[in-house]
Design a protein around this motif. Structure first.
Motif, mmCIF file in Angstrom:
data_model
loop_
_atom_site.group_PDB
_atom_site.id
_atom_site.type_symbol
_atom_site.label_atom_id
_atom_site.label_comp_id
_atom_site.label_asym_id
_atom_site.label_seq_id
_atom_site.Cartn_x
_atom_site.Cartn_y
_atom_site.Cartn_z
ATOM 1 N N GLN A 1 -6.013 29.946 62.076
ATOM 2 C CA GLN A 1 -5.920 29.559 63.484
ATOM 3 C C GLN A 1 -4.670 30.097 64.165
ATOM 4 O OE1 GLN A 1 -6.509 25.197 63.538
ATOM 5 N NE2 GLN A 1 -8.408 25.634 64.604
ATOM 6 N N PHE A 2 -3.564 30.167 63.436
ATOM 7 C CA PHE A 2 -2.298 30.491 64.078
ATOM 8 C C PHE A 2 -1.656 31.773 63.556
ATOM 9 C CE2 PHE A 2 -2.691 25.819 64.223
ATOM 10 C CZ PHE A 2 -2.750 25.663 65.604
ATOM 11 N N GLY A 3 -2.405 32.534 62.754
ATOM 12 C CA GLY A 3 -1.848 33.784 62.245
ATOM 13 C C GLY A 3 -1.418 34.719 63.361
ATOM 14 N N THR A 4 -2.277 34.863 64.364
ATOM 15 C CA THR A 4 -1.942 35.723 65.507
ATOM 16 C C THR A 4 -0.717 35.191 66.249
ATOM 17 O OG1 THR A 4 -4.266 36.292 65.772
ATOM 18 C CG2 THR A 4 -2.820 36.716 67.646
ATOM 19 N N PHE A 5 -0.684 33.881 66.448
ATOM 20 C CA PHE A 5 0.442 33.260 67.141
ATOM 21 C C PHE A 5 1.743 33.460 66.359
ATOM 22 C CE2 PHE A 5 3.281 29.635 67.763
ATOM 23 C CZ PHE A 5 3.441 29.635 69.142
ATOM 24 N N LEU A 6 1.715 33.227 65.039
ATOM 25 C CA LEU A 6 2.913 33.379 64.220
ATOM 26 C C LEU A 6 3.389 34.831 64.206
ATOM 27 C CD1 LEU A 6 1.896 31.130 61.185
ATOM 28 C CD2 LEU A 6 3.512 30.557 63.013
ATOM 29 N N TRP A 7 2.424 35.746 64.159
ATOM 30 C CA TRP A 7 2.769 37.171 64.113
ATOM 31 C C TRP A 7 3.441 37.618 65.411
ATOM 32 C CZ3 TRP A 7 3.215 40.879 60.630
ATOM 33 C CH2 TRP A 7 3.196 42.218 61.038
ATOM 34 N N THR A 8 2.918 37.175 66.532
ATOM 35 C CA THR A 8 3.473 37.594 67.818
ATOM 36 C C THR A 8 4.743 36.824 68.163
ATOM 37 O OG1 THR A 8 1.986 36.036 68.957
ATOM 38 C CG2 THR A 8 1.238 38.303 68.720
ATOM 39 N N ALA A 9 4.776 35.512 67.864
ATOM 40 C CA ALA A 9 5.906 34.681 68.278
ATOM 41 C C ALA A 9 7.091 34.772 67.327
ATOM 42 C CB ALA A 9 5.464 33.227 68.401
ATOM 43 N N LEU A 10 6.832 34.842 66.016
ATOM 44 C CA LEU A 10 7.931 34.836 65.048
ATOM 45 C C LEU A 10 8.327 36.217 64.566
ATOM 46 C CD1 LEU A 10 6.979 31.772 62.794
ATOM 47 C CD2 LEU A 10 8.380 31.826 64.863
ATOM 48 N N ALA A 11 7.350 37.148 64.529
ATOM 49 C CA ALA A 11 7.645 38.486 64.008
ATOM 50 C C ALA A 11 7.659 39.552 65.089
ATOM 51 C CB ALA A 11 6.626 38.856 62.926
ATOM 52 N N GLY A 12 7.311 39.185 66.339
ATOM 53 C CA GLY A 12 7.351 40.141 67.430
ATOM 54 C C GLY A 12 6.291 41.216 67.365
ATOM 55 N N GLY A 13 5.180 40.947 66.678
ATOM 56 C CA GLY A 13 4.112 41.931 66.564
ATOM 57 C C GLY A 13 3.087 41.816 67.674
ATOM 58 N N GLU A 14 2.050 42.667 67.610
ATOM 59 C CA GLU A 14 0.984 42.680 68.601
ATOM 60 C C GLU A 14 -0.308 42.162 67.981
ATOM 61 O OE1 GLU A 14 0.694 46.671 69.955
ATOM 62 O OE2 GLU A 14 2.635 46.654 70.984
ATOM 63 N N VAL A 15 -1.213 41.661 68.836
ATOM 64 C CA VAL A 15 -2.468 41.066 68.367
ATOM 65 C C VAL A 15 -3.290 42.077 67.569
ATOM 66 C CG1 VAL A 15 -4.669 40.048 69.087
ATOM 67 C CG2 VAL A 15 -2.545 39.382 70.241
ATOM 68 N N ALA A 16 -3.510 43.262 68.129
ATOM 69 C CA ALA A 16 -4.331 44.271 67.451
ATOM 70 C C ALA A 16 -3.701 44.687 66.130
ATOM 71 C CB ALA A 16 -4.529 45.482 68.353
ATOM 72 N N GLN A 17 -2.381 44.792 66.103
ATOM 73 C CA GLN A 17 -1.673 45.181 64.885
ATOM 74 C C GLN A 17 -1.887 44.151 63.783
ATOM 75 O OE1 GLN A 17 2.634 44.902 65.029
ATOM 76 N NE2 GLN A 17 2.852 46.838 63.901
ATOM 77 N N PHE A 18 -1.846 42.874 64.147
ATOM 78 C CA PHE A 18 -2.068 41.807 63.168
ATOM 79 C C PHE A 18 -3.475 41.893 62.578
ATOM 80 C CE2 PHE A 18 -3.676 37.523 62.209
ATOM 81 C CZ PHE A 18 -2.753 37.119 61.257
ATOM 82 N N SER A 19 -4.462 42.104 63.426
ATOM 83 C CA SER A 19 -5.841 42.203 62.957
ATOM 84 C C SER A 19 -6.016 43.386 62.022
ATOM 85 C CB SER A 19 -6.793 42.321 64.152
ATOM 86 O OG SER A 19 -6.717 41.173 64.979
ATOM 87 N N GLN A 20 -5.404 44.516 62.350
ATOM 88 C CA GLN A 20 -5.539 45.707 61.515
ATOM 89 C C GLN A 20 -4.876 45.515 60.161
ATOM 90 O OE1 GLN A 20 -3.815 48.559 64.149
ATOM 91 N NE2 GLN A 20 -5.620 48.692 65.469
ATOM 92 N N LEU A 21 -3.696 44.870 60.139
ATOM 93 C CA LEU A 21 -3.015 44.618 58.873
ATOM 94 C C LEU A 21 -3.804 43.647 58.004
ATOM 95 C CD1 LEU A 21 0.669 44.379 60.137
ATOM 96 C CD2 LEU A 21 -0.262 46.113 58.592
#
Length: 433
Positions: free
Chosen positions: A250-270
């Motif tokens: 549920q919060f993987g995208t949120f944690l990636w963008t908020a805590l690691a400064g990443g992008e939504v598409a980048q998280f999905s690809q990884l």
């Protein structure tokens, strides 16, 4: 009933169509996290509190649906419940698809949560009951492969569709709607569980004869030995393991963008990078789940999950540690976590309590996860390392339950009294708690 002979002669068809409940569950969880926590957040002005409330409410609705759906499935049949639940699921996804304000989002997450909660325990019971002897675990684990397939489908869409904002979220929800309608139509060709039908008739006959001993068919039987121990063990295991998995889902995208400064598409690809390995590992587990070596593979999977959560707890959440959690825990979950919980839930409960028991443990698990989700975004922003430390402790707790407690529980076949469980060494064990 039309389709009876076909379904009875093709257990893999039943496993695929009933197991699609796992696909729709995982796809709804990940889609809601990405769409509501990412694509919808800006246009609909959803803050961290609103995102947490929406995703937490969906999980709590799942808990309610599982609690009542499981019992209804044991009382009135598997087929009726999973048909009606898919109708509600499609309606809820449609609301999320067309939502232009938070009000429709709230209605949509409640409807989808209730629906998939009611569907999952009943569908898993049908898969187990229609599977041939010696292949029941295999076919239940196959539903876990469909759970993984649901994640893959959503991540592929979000990674490569190149659309942002409301349109991106609507495309993801449209995928859920199309799959739900297709599965609903195909499920109409399935017949009722023969095992459930026989057990229901036997129980009704005893009731008609005014027998005082209707064994293992009433809700109160869940709370007497030996089923109460199985209920406690599977419920606590699933809840402890699921808090980590639910946080990532549920919060993987949120944690990636908020805590690691990443992008939504980048998280999905990884995330997609590790899924082929997880899929191959799942195929391997299907080959060993009905053999004595299951416990060894479960131990290895549990160790990987504990290791995965230890990394951000000790080193802090960053891009490297979050990717490590996804990849390592994803591999471990192929041999532990939800897939083995589903197998245990079929083995440890009799026919007329099987869906009820799963409904209770799923309801407990999702209620805990839903309550945690209400504060997860805000807590993650203020206390990131304690959050991952807590998830590490929960993963360790789940491993201990699965390695020490569950192997000591007796199994059951159909509506017969509990039978001693055979350990990996071939010796029989009765309940010892």
């Amino acid at each position: 009933m039309p389709g009876n002979e076909n379904a009875a002669g093709n257990p893999w068809k039943t496993a695929a169509l009933a197991g699609m409940a796992s696909y729709l569950d995982a796809a709804a969880l990940v889609t809601s996290g990405i769409a509501i926590g990412g694509y919808y957040a800006g246009p609909l002005r959803l803050g961290a509190d609103a995102i947490g409330a929406l995703l937490g409410l969906q999980t709590l609705a799942f808990a309610v649906g599982a609690l009542f759906g499981g019992r209804l499935g044991d009382r009135f049949g598997r087929r009726k419940v999973f048909t009606l639940s898919l109708v509600l699921y499609a309606a809820g996804v449609l609301l999320l698809l067309v939502a232009a304000d938070p009000a429709l989002l709230y209605a949509g997450v409640v409807a989808t949560g209730l629906a998939i909660g009611a569907d999952l325990p009943v569908s898993l019971a049908l898969v187990n009951e229609e599977a041939p002897a010696g292949r029941k675990g295999t076919m239940v684990v196959f539903s876990g492969m469909l759970w993984l397939a649901g994640i893959v489908a959503v991540l592929v869409l979000s990674s490569f569709m190149g659309v942002q904002g409301l349109t991106g979220g609507r495309i993801l929800f449209a995928h859920l709607l199309v799959v739900a309608v297709a599965v609903l139509l195909l499920r109409l060709t399935l017949s009722e569980s023969a095992e459930w039908t026989a057990a229901r008739r036997a129980a009704d006959a005893r009731t008609t004869a005014r027998s005082e001993t209707v064994e293992f068919s009433r809700v109160r039987d869940l709370f007497r030995a030996p089923t109460r121990y199985a209920l406690l063990a599977t419920g606590l295991y699933y809840a402890a393991w699921n808090l980590g998995a639910n946080t990532l889902g549920q919060f993987g995208t949120f944690l990636w963008t908020a805590l690691a400064g990443g992008e939504v598409a980048q998280f999905s690809q990884l995330t997609l990078v590790g899924l082929p390995v997880g899929f191959a590992a799942g195929l391997l587990f299907m080959r060993v789940v009905d053999t004595p070596s299951r416990h060894t593979w479960f131990a290895a999977g549990s160790g990987l999950i504990v290791l995965a959560w230890a990394l951000p707890a000790l080193l802090g959440p960053g891009k490297v540690t979050l990717v490590a959690v996804m990849l390592i825990s994803g591999l471990g979950n192929s041999f532990a976590g939800e897939s083995v919980y589903k197998v245990w839930s079929q083995e440890l409960f009799p026919t007329l309590l099987r869906a009820t028991a799963q409904g209770v443990t799923m309801a407990f698990t999702r209620a805990v996860a839903g309550l945690a989700a209400l504060g997860t975004p805000a807590f993650a922003l203020g206390h990131p390392r304690p959050l991952f430390g807590a998830l590490f402790c929960l993963a360790l707790t789940a491993a201990v339950i699965g390695l020490i407690w569950v192997p000591r529980l007796p199994t059951t076949a159909g509506s017969e009294p509990m039978a001693p469980r055979t350990s990996a060494s071939g010796t029989s064990r009765r309940t010892a708690v």
